[in-house]
Design an enzyme around this catalytic site. Structure first.
Site, short mmCIF file in Angstrom:
data_model
loop_
_atom_site.label_atom_id
_atom_site.label_comp_id
_atom_site.label_asym_id
_atom_site.label_seq_id
_atom_site.Cartn_x
_atom_site.Cartn_y
_atom_site.Cartn_z
N LEU A 36 -42.15 51.87 94.36
CA LEU A 36 -43.85 51.49 93.37
C LEU A 36 -43.36 51.15 91.84
O LEU A 36 -42.26 51.69 91.53
CB LEU A 36 -44.48 52.50 93.71
CG LEU A 36 -45.30 52.76 94.30
CD1 LEU A 36 -46.12 54.28 94.24
CD2 LEU A 36 -45.89 51.72 95.36
N GLY A 37 -43.79 50.07 91.76
CA GLY A 37 -43.35 49.15 90.08
C GLY A 37 -42.70 48.74 90.39
O GLY A 37 -42.58 48.10 89.46
N HIS A 431 -46.55 47.57 54.89
CA HIS A 431 -46.03 47.71 54.69
C HIS A 431 -45.17 48.66 54.82
O HIS A 431 -45.93 49.96 55.21
CB HIS A 431 -46.14 47.38 52.79
CG HIS A 431 -44.59 47.04 51.85
ND1 HIS A 431 -44.19 46.67 52.13
CD2 HIS A 431 -44.30 48.04 51.42
CE1 HIS A 431 -43.20 46.65 51.00
NE2 HIS A 431 -42.76 47.73 50.87
C1 FAD Z 1 -33.21 43.62 83.70
C2 FAD Z 1 -34.53 42.89 83.44
C3 FAD Z 1 -35.30 43.45 82.56
C4 FAD Z 1 -36.07 42.53 82.40
N1 FAD Z 1 -37.12 42.47 80.98
C5 FAD Z 1 -38.30 42.30 80.62
C6 FAD Z 1 -39.44 43.03 79.74
O1 FAD Z 1 -38.14 43.73 78.81
N2 FAD Z 1 -39.81 42.79 79.46
C7 FAD Z 1 -40.92 41.47 80.40
O2 FAD Z 1 -42.03 40.86 80.14
N3 FAD Z 1 -40.28 41.59 81.53
C8 FAD Z 1 -38.50 41.81 82.01
N4 FAD Z 1 -38.59 41.29 82.90
C9 FAD Z 1 -39.76 40.73 84.30
C10 FAD Z 1 -40.04 42.00 85.01
O3 FAD Z 1 -39.46 42.39 85.17
C11 FAD Z 1 -40.96 41.15 86.28
O4 FAD Z 1 -41.31 39.97 85.56
C12 FAD Z 1 -41.28 41.29 86.62
O5 FAD Z 1 -41.06 42.94 87.59
C13 FAD Z 1 -42.64 40.77 87.70
O6 FAD Z 1 -43.26 41.40 88.53
P1 FAD Z 1 -44.10 41.29 89.86
O7 FAD Z 1 -44.62 42.06 90.17
O8 FAD Z 1 -44.45 40.29 90.19
O9 FAD Z 1 -42.25 41.26 90.89
P2 FAD Z 1 -42.01 42.86 91.27
O10 FAD Z 1 -41.38 43.55 90.00
O11 FAD Z 1 -40.16 41.54 91.51
O12 FAD Z 1 -41.90 42.97 92.35
C14 FAD Z 1 -42.48 42.87 93.55
C15 FAD Z 1 -42.48 43.96 94.21
O13 FAD Z 1 -42.76 43.37 96.07
C16 FAD Z 1 -42.10 44.19 96.79
N5 FAD Z 1 -41.93 43.54 98.14
C17 FAD Z 1 -42.19 41.76 97.05
N6 FAD Z 1 -41.83 41.19 98.86
C18 FAD Z 1 -42.47 42.41 99.96
C19 FAD Z 1 -42.60 42.40 101.16
N7 FAD Z 1 -42.40 40.91 101.98
N8 FAD Z 1 -43.28 43.41 101.76
C20 FAD Z 1 -43.93 43.95 100.86
N9 FAD Z 1 -43.15 44.17 99.83
C21 FAD Z 1 -42.87 43.66 98.89
C22 FAD Z 1 -40.51 44.28 95.74
O14 FAD Z 1 -40.12 45.36 96.50
C23 FAD Z 1 -41.14 44.96 94.79
O15 FAD Z 1 -41.72 45.90 94.29
C24 FAD Z 1 -36.75 41.97 83.14
C25 FAD Z 1 -36.71 41.67 84.41
C26 FAD Z 1 -35.07 42.28 84.62
C27 FAD Z 1 -34.17 41.77 85.76
#
Ligand code: FAD
Length: 456
Positions: A36-37, A431
């Site tokens: 989750l997350g 400040h």
């Molecule tokens: C090292 C790192 C540092 C980062 N730091 C920042 C930051 O400081 N600030 C910031 O704004 N952004 C940051 N990001 C970017 C941020 O993590 C992403 O923009 C964000 O996670 C996108 O969210 P999302 O829900 O679109 O995708 P994801 O977080 O990738 O979530 C997708 C979810 O869907 C699930 N999933 C996928 N396909 C399926 C399926 N077919 N069936 C069931 N479940 C599925 C996956 O398991 C996952 O849990 C960082 C990224 C990285 C890698």
């Protein structure tokens, strides 16, 4: 098993929509195949900023001759506890609003049906479907991830032992952020970038300042090189580079981009169209090519940032409730990079404006006159604002400074056109913060600066 809405993916692109819709009384299910997350909570924003925080504390102490040895396993344990707490928070929100969570891979079976593969293997139905599938780290073609020596962001924050040396391929946001925190924690870091400079997509002055800062931290930055071969030797990894040199380290981290998680979920057969890179194509209201199937977050491309994903998720929720809200302008999504000397930027760069043939005025002001910046070691700090000739329209704001990631929030109303320089020139910004530079730059642009000497 019938729902009003089935959300596939529980990252920041998925769970906000699920919570928002369930709170409005809809019957909502979330399908999640891993944790989750999503990436942000488990392998991205949260653990990386936990490491960053400790790394910066170590760097601050060094300034006054202090030294501290961070016990790596304690750092990992502490960071993991923050991640767990954030992950539990997502579970708590979903549970509180009665969202049903299915563990397994969601595979589209039709316009309204999702097969949950794995654990439960059952089919659920949704009047509307939200795809928030996110991305995976892109592997090198020469050698895939092995979880031991060749790692991605999924493993680097969970290593059992502190590596003595790490080579990072990719001088993008993830590469430079990881290089910063590891160097602060006493790891020897090589940062290898194929382009002519790290963060090459940013304003040139910005990437040069970050490069200088990385070098000051002891990071070996090598630009303009690609990797010819990767071999695991002894306990480490040896890279042969295109310039003929070799680099050895305990661990290799690959940060060369992200791949959308759109294969193996039957999207094409249902008719959900993808672009040439595999991202889901969406309309301005975030609906896919199949009416009733929406997508949000990293999987639709644009800036791969959590705050963009959250807002898209909420827009999808509103549109499912009958609104016709259009997606945010990606140029108004602030980019933040946590590198000690932080980077934050919104809008266009000079190069982009020149390429578009837009006439603009460029104001660049050093920020190291601010004690808040001096205290935090920001000798290369500056702010650059690109405006229309009458300075009533802001085209771009680029900040390089400690705390830039927080400071940029103060500039967002201006970039959105909701505040003018005249408005901010007498606002008592607190400040001693970096944010108070906003008043000074307004005064500077209006021709009446206090802290910058303008010679006639
Ligand atoms: C090292 C790192 C540092 C980062 N730091 C920042 C930051 O400081 N600030 C910031 O704004 N952004 C940051 N990001 C970017 C941020 O993590 C992403 O923009 C964000 O996670 C996108 O969210 P999302 O829900 O679109 O995708 P994801 O977080 O990738 O979530 C997708 C979810 O869907 C699930 N999933 C996928 N396909 C399926 C399926 N077919 N069936 C069931 N479940 C599925 C996956 O398991 C996952 O849990 C960082 C990224 C990285 C890698």
């Amino acid at each position: 098993l019938k729902y009003d809405v089935v959300v596939v993916g529980s990252g920041v692109g998925g769970y906000p929509a699920a919570v928002s819709l369930a709170r409005k009384g809809l019957k909502v299910a979330v399908v999640e195949e891993h944790l989750l997350g999503g990436e942000c909570t488990n392998y991205g924003c949260v653990p990386s900023k936990a490491f960053y925080h400790i790394g910066e504390a170590v760097r601050a102490l060094r300034k006054v001759g202090g030294s501290v040895e961070v016990a790596w396993e304690d750092l990992v344990e502490w960071s993991s506890s923050i991640v767990e707490s954030a992950r539990r928070g997502v579970g708590y929100l979903l549970e509180s609003y009665g969202v049903e969570v299915y563990n397994g891979r969601g595979v589209l079976k039709g316009k309204n049906r999702v097969l949950v593969q794995g654990g439960e293997n059952l089919e659920i139905e949704g009047d509307k479907i939200v795809l928030a599938l996110g991305t995976d780290p892109r592997p090198l073609t020469q050698a895939g991830f092995d979880g031991v020596r060749i790692l991605s962001n999924r493993e680097i924050f969970y290593l059992k032992e502190k590596p003595l040396s790490v080579s990072i391929i990719g001088g993008g946001v993830i590469g430079v952020e990881t290089a910063t925190m590891l160097a602060n924690l006493g790891v020897q870091v090589n940062l290898l970038e194929k382009g002519s400079r790290v963060l090459s997509f940013l304003d040139q002055d910005v990437s040069v300042a970050v490069r200088n800062h990385l070098k000051q931290l002891g990071v070996k930055v090598v630009e303009g090189v690609s990797v010819s071969s990767v071999s695991k030797e002894g306990g480490g990894v040896r890279l042969r580079l295109s310039n003929g040199s070799e680099v050895e380290s305990d661990i290799l981290m690959v940060a060369i981009g992200r791949v959308p998680k759109t294969s193996g979920v039957n999207l094409e057969n249902v008719g959900v169209e993808l672009d040439s890179q595999g991202f889901i194509k969406v309309s301005t209201t975030l609906e896919t090519s199949i009416p009733g199937i929406y997508a949000a977050g990293d999987v639709v491309g644009g800036p791969l940032l959590a705050h963009k994903a959250i807002v898209e998720s909420l827009i999808v929720a509103r549109n499912i409730m009958g609104a016709q809200k259009t997606n945010i302008d990606y140029k108004l999504v602030p980019l933040t990079i946590f590198t000690g000397l932080e980077v934050a930027s919104i809008g266009f760069t000079e190069k982009e404006l020149n390429d578009m043939g837009v006439k603009f005025v460029r104001y660049k002001m050093p920020l190291n006159y601010l004690s808040a910046v001096k205290i935090k070691d920001g000798s290369y700090s500056f702010i650059k604002i690109l405006t229309s000739e009458d300075s009533r329209k802001i085209y771009g704001v680029h900040i390089v400074s400690p705390n830039a990631s927080e400071t940029i929030s103060a500039f967002i109303p201006m970039a959105l056109g909701k505040l003018l320089f005249e408005d901010v020139s007498d606002i008592p910004y607190p400040h001693l913060t970096v944010g108070e530079a906003l008043r000074e730059i307004a005064l500077f642009i209006l021709g009446d600066p206090v802290h910058i000497v303008v010679r006639k």
